[in-house]
Structures are given as C-alpha cells and as structure tokens.
Design a protein around this motif. Structure first.
Motif: not given
Length: 107
Positions: A45-51, A85-89
């Motif tokens: 989560e802190s690395c900016g990776l979505s799973v 989806l854009p990363p911020r969403e």
C-alpha cells in the motif's frame, strides 16, 4: 487453511471435514487467492501499488457449460474498466464483483 485442506485431501477426509462438496478445488483456491491479494494490498500500500480482486460473475464460458447471465466479453469489459482506472481513483485491498447488470460493486 490451504495446508489443512491439502492434508484433508491426502487423508481422504475433506468431505467429512466440511469442505465444499462441489467445485471444492475451485472454491478453496479462490478463497486463498482473495486472502493473498488482501495480504499483498497491505504489504504494498505504501508503495503506490494497488492489489484488488475481481469476480466476473456467472459468465457463459466452457467452465459453466455455456450457461451464464452474460458473455465473457461483457465480463472482460468490466475488468478492463477496473484495470484502466486512474491510480488516484483505484483503491487497494478490495473485492469487486460484476452484478447481472455488470455494474462494479465494492464488497
């Protein structure tokens, strides 16, 4: 959990121990995959990776014998919308399921 299931299979006791009686290997593998995805989501989560996990629902494929409420193309469209989806969403650690109307829902 997976180790317990595999041991019960080796010993031939999986039915009497309460494991699902139909599509057992499928159900247990999906449970393990969802749990591992949740673990990876927290870890990265802190690395900016979505799973996240996505369930296409009851889709007309060879696995369902051509039965289902929608086509594989319909389900793929929902999965593609999530992936693009854009990363911020895009949150992380969520389970998405396509309903019969193929609208994404977070559980």
């Amino acid at each position: 959990m997976i180790t317990l299931f595999l041991e019960d299979v080796r010993q031939g006791t999986w039915k009497s121990r309460g494991w699902p009686k139909i599509w057992t290997d499928y159900a247990v593998s999906k449970l393990a995959l969802n749990a591992y995805s949740k673990l990876l989501a927290k870890r990265y989560e802190s690395c900016g990776l979505s799973v996240n996990c996505f369930c296409p629902g009851f889709t007309r494929t060879s696995m369902t014998g051509g039965k289902g409420t929608h086509t594989a193309d319909d389900a793929a469209e929902v999965g593609a919308r999530l992936a693009l989806l854009p990363p911020r969403e895009l949150p992380t650690g969520k389970f998405y399921i396509a309903r019969s109307t193929l609208v994404c829902s977070k559980l």
